[in-house]
Scaffold this active site. Structure first.
Site, PDB file in Angstrom:
ATOM      1  N   HIS A 189       1.764   5.285  -2.336  1.00 54.94           N
ATOM      2  CA  HIS A 189       1.831   5.963  -2.146  1.00 54.94           C
ATOM      3  C   HIS A 189       3.880   6.574  -2.715  1.00 54.94           C
ATOM      4  CE1 HIS A 189      -1.884   6.364  -0.623  1.00 54.94           C
ATOM      5  NE2 HIS A 189      -1.808   5.785   0.753  1.00 54.94           N
TER       6      HIS A 189
ATOM      7  N   HIS B  41       0.883  -1.057  -0.291  1.00 51.72           N
ATOM      8  CA  HIS B  41       0.577   0.305  -0.308  1.00 51.72           C
ATOM      9  C   HIS B  41       1.139   1.262  -0.132  1.00 51.72           C
ATOM     10  CE1 HIS B  41      -3.810   2.564   1.483  1.00 51.72           C
ATOM     11  NE2 HIS B  41      -2.478   3.132   1.809  1.00 51.72           N
ATOM     12  N   GLU B  42       1.953   1.028   0.459  1.00 51.67           N
ATOM     13  CA  GLU B  42       2.779   2.910   1.138  1.00 51.67           C
ATOM     14  C   GLU B  42       3.246   2.201  -0.349  1.00 51.67           C
ATOM     15  OE1 GLU B  42       1.834   4.856   3.133  1.00 51.67           O
ATOM     16  OE2 GLU B  42       0.362   3.758   4.053  1.00 51.67           O
TER      17      GLU B  42
END
Length: 444
Positions: free
Chosen positions: A23, A19-20
């Site tokens: 980003h 998920h990170e």
């Protein structure tokens, strides 16, 4: 317990780190300076800096990770340096950076499902047992021994596939057209109708509640204990129980219950051994069942061999099916959330970290394929949850950015502060409910 904790930590580490990474990669592509990418939380154990000045850290608590960007320009920054701050980016880039995390979770789920499709697996054929009287399956005309071929025009290959195809109608209600192959090798269509509102997923098995169960499997002798009644009666490993007393082709549970109730009483059997049918008589001995009761035992190990089918797809088909499965799962999750809000589905379906950890441990013990399927499901849930328009989540930030597009200016500080408090309260309430449900499941 150790396996459960390790499986849970690995799952969180993989899913949150991915998920990170979403980003991070999109932020770097948009020219935003990333100060730190941490795998884990807390005290930093290892760190290194790349050529862009980003600190890559391994931290002590292995439960996820985070990305820290430069939000505002530093005092005295040059125009080029100021352009690397997140808050100076055009709203379109900010939307892309924030949305990348949840979208990467959905992409990961699609890849995991694709990998499972490509690797293939052995799954039970979708052969149904006789439905209970009064059930929706009985009303639809299902007969024992029929094999399900398609659901609403979409072919199914196994019982697992059938369960997935029927999940939506079981949860929401309605009618589903199911093609079956009868015992006479004819193809017919059954219209399965589930009452409006569907069946509550909190019950143990909604498919069974609708009257559809996997066909009862014949009992097979897996092993014979020396000196026991089974050996004395002539039972051998591989024997298939065709008849026991008045039961014809009993499943394992029915056969065990019959034996337990025939302590010290002769029990006639008909078994299939290779191509030969044999008539035997076994007399169970009475033994303590460990709970203060004496039941019949014959000293054999029992099992069952369900008809299996190998389910495997090609590379492109696997990828497409992975995308479809991810989209279907995400849409089903949203519908379930909506039904919880309207009260059509019990809030007992909300699960917290204890239940998730338990599932992580269970699937890890079952095998790699089950654990990968668990990772894909949780990755979808993480992506969907983070896209909800709740302040404190990625979806809340996206909501602010869309308001900014409409208004031509960001929301006021007062509204941002109110949104943060509301979002914090909602998340705290949701977490409290999830932990309460976890404790109820744990102790009941």
């Amino acid at each position: 317990m150790l396996v459960t904790l390790i499986a849970f930590a690995v799952a969180l580490g993989i899913l949150i780190t991915f998920h990170e990474l979403g980003h991070y990669w999109v932020a770097r592509a948009c020219g935003v300076r990333v100060l730190r990418f941490s795998v884990g939380f807390g005290r930093v154990l290892l760190r290194r800096y790349d050529r862009h000045g980003t600190e890559w850290a391994l931290s002590a608590i292995p439960l996820g990770g985070y990305v820290k960007m430069q939000d505002e320009p530093e005092p005295g920054a040059s125009p080029a340096q100021a352009a690397q701050a997140f808050n100076t980016q055009p709203v379109g880039k900010r939307i892309a950076i924030v949305a990348a995390g949840p979208l990467f979770n959905l992409a990961l789920a699609a890849l995991l499902y694709a990998a499972l499709n490509l690797a293939g697996s052995m799954e039970p054929r979708a052969i149904v047992a006789p439905p209970p009287a009064g059930s929706p399956a009985a009303a639809a005309g299902f007969q024992g021994g029929e094999e399900i071929l398609a659901v609403d025009g979409r072919a199914v290959r196994s019982w697992t596939d059938t369960r997935w195809r029927l999940l939506d109608v079981l949860a929401a209600g309605g009618t589903s057209e199911i093609s079956v192959r009868t015992a006479q090798d004819q193809t017919q269509v059954r219209a399965l109708t589930v009452p409006a509102g569907g069946l509550d997923p909190a019950i143990e098995d909604p498919l069974a509640e609708a009257g559809l169960r996997l066909s009862a499997l014949p009992t097979v002798v897996r092993g014979v204990l020396p000196g026991g009644p089974g050996e004395a009666a002539g039972l051998q490993q591989g024997d298939r129980i065709l008849q026991a007393g008045g039961l014809s082709e009993p499943d394992t549970r029915s056969f065990v219950e019959l034996v337990q109730g025939h302590g010290e009483q002769p029990l006639p059997l008909v078994v299939q051994r290779g191509e030969t049918r044999l008539n035997l008589t076994v007399t169970p001995t009475l033994q303590d069942d460990g709970q203060g009761a004496r039941v019949g035992r014959i000293g054999v190990h029992l099992g069952a061999d369900p008809p299996m089918v190998q389910v495997r797809h090609g590379p492109l088909e696997s990828l497409w099916l992975g995308v479809v499965r991810t989209a279907d799962t995400a849409w089903f999750s949203l519908r379930m959330m909506g039904r919880m809000i309207t009260g059509d589905v019990s809030l007992k379906n909300v699960s917290g970290p204890v239940t998730i950890a338990d599932y992580a441990g269970q699937t890890a013990r079952i095998g790699l394929a089950a654990y990968v399927g668990f990772l894909a499901l949780v990755s979808v849930s993480l992506g969907v949850l983070n896209l909800l328009p709740i302040p404190m989540l990625d979806g809340g930030h996206l909501l602010y950015y869309f308001i900014e597009i409409i208004r031509g200016a960001p929301p006021s500080e007062r509204w941002l502060e109110l949104g943060q408090r509301t979002g914090l309260a909602l998340l705290a309430g949701l977490m409290g409910l999830a932990l309460f449900n976890d404790m109820v499941r744990l102790f009941t």
